[in-house]
Write a protein that holds these residues in place. Sequence first.
Motif, PDB file in Angstrom:
ATOM      1  N   TYR A  42     -55.477 -46.727  51.509  1.00  0.00           N
ATOM      2  CA  TYR A  42     -54.167 -46.344  51.960  1.00  0.00           C
ATOM      3  C   TYR A  42     -53.487 -47.078  52.035  1.00  0.00           C
ATOM      4  O   TYR A  42     -52.380 -47.068  52.351  1.00  0.00           O
ATOM      5  CB  TYR A  42     -54.251 -45.253  53.517  1.00  0.00           C
ATOM      6  CG  TYR A  42     -54.850 -43.567  53.222  1.00  0.00           C
ATOM      7  CD1 TYR A  42     -53.749 -42.630  53.492  1.00  0.00           C
ATOM      8  CD2 TYR A  42     -56.011 -43.567  52.971  1.00  0.00           C
ATOM      9  CE1 TYR A  42     -53.777 -41.365  53.305  1.00  0.00           C
ATOM     10  CE2 TYR A  42     -56.533 -41.882  52.800  1.00  0.00           C
ATOM     11  CZ  TYR A  42     -55.079 -40.660  52.747  1.00  0.00           C
ATOM     12  OH  TYR A  42     -55.521 -38.958  53.278  1.00  0.00           O
TER      13      TYR A  42
ATOM     14  N   ASN B 297     -48.268 -43.791  50.929  1.00  0.00           N
ATOM     15  CA  ASN B 297     -47.223 -42.409  51.122  1.00  0.00           C
ATOM     16  C   ASN B 297     -48.192 -41.685  50.434  1.00  0.00           C
ATOM     17  O   ASN B 297     -47.818 -41.762  49.148  1.00  0.00           O
ATOM     18  CB  ASN B 297     -45.949 -42.547  50.804  1.00  0.00           C
ATOM     19  CG  ASN B 297     -45.690 -41.479  50.921  1.00  0.00           C
ATOM     20  OD1 ASN B 297     -45.800 -40.651  52.524  1.00  0.00           O
ATOM     21  ND2 ASN B 297     -44.306 -40.785  51.533  1.00  0.00           N
ATOM     22  N   ALA B 298     -49.365 -40.548  50.391  1.00  0.00           N
ATOM     23  CA  ALA B 298     -49.613 -39.713  49.869  1.00  0.00           C
ATOM     24  C   ALA B 298     -50.780 -40.497  48.554  1.00  0.00           C
ATOM     25  O   ALA B 298     -50.290 -40.005  47.757  1.00  0.00           O
ATOM     26  CB  ALA B 298     -48.667 -38.568  49.008  1.00  0.00           C
TER      27      ALA B 298
ATOM     28  N   ASN C 157     -57.212 -33.735  57.523  1.00  0.00           N
ATOM     29  CA  ASN C 157     -56.944 -34.840  55.790  1.00  0.00           C
ATOM     30  C   ASN C 157     -55.996 -34.107  54.878  1.00  0.00           C
ATOM     31  O   ASN C 157     -55.720 -35.150  53.815  1.00  0.00           O
ATOM     32  CB  ASN C 157     -58.174 -34.697  55.329  1.00  0.00           C
ATOM     33  CG  ASN C 157     -58.520 -35.643  53.997  1.00  0.00           C
ATOM     34  OD1 ASN C 157     -58.813 -36.487  54.327  1.00  0.00           O
ATOM     35  ND2 ASN C 157     -58.687 -34.912  53.143  1.00  0.00           N
TER      36      ASN C 157
ATOM     37  N   ARG D 107     -52.584 -35.914  55.105  1.00  0.00           N
ATOM     38  CA  ARG D 107     -52.483 -37.082  55.594  1.00  0.00           C
ATOM     39  C   ARG D 107     -52.415 -37.425  53.542  1.00  0.00           C
ATOM     40  O   ARG D 107     -52.187 -38.058  52.778  1.00  0.00           O
ATOM     41  CB  ARG D 107     -53.556 -38.414  55.306  1.00  0.00           C
ATOM     42  CG  ARG D 107     -53.753 -38.358  57.207  1.00  0.00           C
ATOM     43  CD  ARG D 107     -52.735 -39.345  58.018  1.00  0.00           C
ATOM     44  NE  ARG D 107     -52.677 -40.419  56.861  1.00  0.00           N
ATOM     45  CZ  ARG D 107     -51.644 -40.829  56.855  1.00  0.00           C
ATOM     46  NH1 ARG D 107     -50.479 -40.405  56.497  1.00  0.00           N
ATOM     47  NH2 ARG D 107     -51.651 -41.953  55.955  1.00  0.00           N
ATOM     48  N   MET D 108     -53.429 -36.928  53.174  1.00  0.00           N
ATOM     49  CA  MET D 108     -52.822 -36.379  51.250  1.00  0.00           C
ATOM     50  C   MET D 108     -52.059 -36.639  50.812  1.00  0.00           C
ATOM     51  O   MET D 108     -51.411 -36.656  49.899  1.00  0.00           O
ATOM     52  CB  MET D 108     -54.258 -35.837  50.683  1.00  0.00           C
ATOM     53  CG  MET D 108     -55.643 -36.645  51.037  1.00  0.00           C
ATOM     54  SD  MET D 108     -56.662 -34.990  49.966  1.00  0.00           S
ATOM     55  CE  MET D 108     -56.546 -35.140  48.427  1.00  0.00           C
ATOM     56  N   GLU D 109     -51.111 -35.519  51.398  1.00  0.00           N
ATOM     57  CA  GLU D 109     -49.867 -35.535  51.460  1.00  0.00           C
ATOM     58  C   GLU D 109     -49.041 -36.554  51.549  1.00  0.00           C
ATOM     59  O   GLU D 109     -47.748 -36.160  51.772  1.00  0.00           O
ATOM     60  CB  GLU D 109     -49.349 -34.148  51.505  1.00  0.00           C
ATOM     61  CG  GLU D 109     -49.839 -32.910  51.094  1.00  0.00           C
ATOM     62  CD  GLU D 109     -49.421 -33.105  49.423  1.00  0.00           C
ATOM     63  OE1 GLU D 109     -48.611 -33.244  49.235  1.00  0.00           O
ATOM     64  OE2 GLU D 109     -50.899 -32.788  48.968  1.00  0.00           O
ATOM     65  N   GLY D 110     -49.172 -37.488  52.356  1.00  0.00           N
ATOM     66  CA  GLY D 110     -47.742 -38.701  53.064  1.00  0.00           C
ATOM     67  C   GLY D 110     -46.990 -38.072  54.665  1.00  0.00           C
ATOM     68  O   GLY D 110     -46.588 -38.808  55.127  1.00  0.00           O
TER      69      GLY D 110
ATOM     70  N   MET E 118     -67.869 -31.261  49.986  1.00  0.00           N
ATOM     71  CA  MET E 118     -67.269 -30.935  51.278  1.00  0.00           C
ATOM     72  C   MET E 118     -68.689 -31.875  52.218  1.00  0.00           C
ATOM     73  O   MET E 118     -69.825 -31.418  51.985  1.00  0.00           O
ATOM     74  CB  MET E 118     -67.285 -29.678  51.339  1.00  0.00           C
ATOM     75  CG  MET E 118     -66.680 -29.128  52.704  1.00  0.00           C
ATOM     76  SD  MET E 118     -64.721 -28.941  53.221  1.00  0.00           S
ATOM     77  CE  MET E 118     -64.558 -27.442  53.565  1.00  0.00           C
TER      78      MET E 118
ATOM     79  N   ILE F  37     -63.616 -40.550  56.973  1.00  0.00           N
ATOM     80  CA  ILE F  37     -62.804 -40.259  56.184  1.00  0.00           C
ATOM     81  C   ILE F  37     -61.308 -40.619  56.490  1.00  0.00           C
ATOM     82  O   ILE F  37     -60.474 -40.754  56.492  1.00  0.00           O
ATOM     83  CB  ILE F  37     -63.007 -39.021  55.274  1.00  0.00           C
ATOM     84  CG1 ILE F  37     -64.176 -38.854  54.226  1.00  0.00           C
ATOM     85  CG2 ILE F  37     -62.102 -38.777  54.802  1.00  0.00           C
ATOM     86  CD1 ILE F  37     -64.588 -37.547  53.279  1.00  0.00           C
TER      87      ILE F  37
ATOM     88  N   ALA G 193     -60.385 -43.477  58.125  1.00  0.00           N
ATOM     89  CA  ALA G 193     -60.421 -43.739  56.742  1.00  0.00           C
ATOM     90  C   ALA G 193     -58.797 -43.829  56.593  1.00  0.00           C
ATOM     91  O   ALA G 193     -58.135 -44.792  56.660  1.00  0.00           O
ATOM     92  CB  ALA G 193     -61.658 -44.625  56.183  1.00  0.00           C
ATOM     93  N   SER G 194     -58.826 -42.843  57.255  1.00  0.00           N
ATOM     94  CA  SER G 194     -57.308 -42.395  56.521  1.00  0.00           C
ATOM     95  C   SER G 194     -56.379 -42.023  57.515  1.00  0.00           C
ATOM     96  O   SER G 194     -54.811 -42.236  56.983  1.00  0.00           O
ATOM     97  CB  SER G 194     -57.501 -40.836  56.085  1.00  0.00           C
ATOM     98  OG  SER G 194     -59.179 -40.404  54.591  1.00  0.00           O
TER      99      SER G 194
END
Lengths: 102, 160
Positions: free
Chosen positions: A78, A83-84, B31, B34-37, B99, B108, B111-112
């Motif tokens: 990250y 960003n993503a 989560n 976060r993965m999409e910003g 999963m 996770i 950390a994200s």
Amino acid sequence: MEKLIAGKSIEVNEEGYLTKFAQWDKTVGEELAKEANIDLSDRHWEVLNYLQTEHKNEVALSIRRIGKSGIVDIKEFYALFPNAPLKTATKIAGIPKPASCI
Amino acid sequence: MNEFNGEIKKMMIILSKATLENVYAAFVLANGARMEGIEAEMFFTFFGLEAVHKKKLEHLHVATVGNPAIHMPTMLGGLPGMEALATSMMKKEMEKIDMPDIHEFLDILAASGVKLWACKLAMEMFHYKKEDMYENLDGVITVGDFYKQGSGLGTHMLFI
């Protein structure tokens, strides 16, 4: 569709992901990173190379798997691609956007 | 949908339940943001606190009673061991789709960059102490504090 990246005409999908990995090279990666406002360091390249290898081996990429890669942990991932990260890093690496939810 | 052209900037997810399916839903949503910003913060309240309670988080169960989607007669679902059975079956399926378990999932999320907050009122009600809770918890806060965290355009709140 075609997109001019680093002076080359490259085949991309509607989200800007390369559709032919053979058209990817480091200058293309650098140009795509610039679009994402990322200055590529050696650490970035280590991660990008790892993603490309995983893709070549047909491994489904996810945040969890990257955390277990031994190459980078989730926190640093990250930090490198703020960003993503998975979406951005795969785009720069010239591989398809992962369809993972985790 | 007018603000920010409807773009989501931050997800504030409130988890009030401790059944496995609800906890996972909340975790996947946080989560996934976060993965999409998208920024994400979680507020654990009432039974949702069990998902961040060190001793309880490993023992969360699927609800077999009052859960029609489990396709089990209610009387049967109430028999001893039924919840444990359904839970172990579900956990096996989850492992198959990569999963993570609850503790790893929390790692996770932390950390994200997902902020993890425990509800002060519920902590007092259940007599939980900060040291009983998951180590990467960001703090114990009031509902007012949580709303403050969510201020700004493009914030969405979700109650689970």
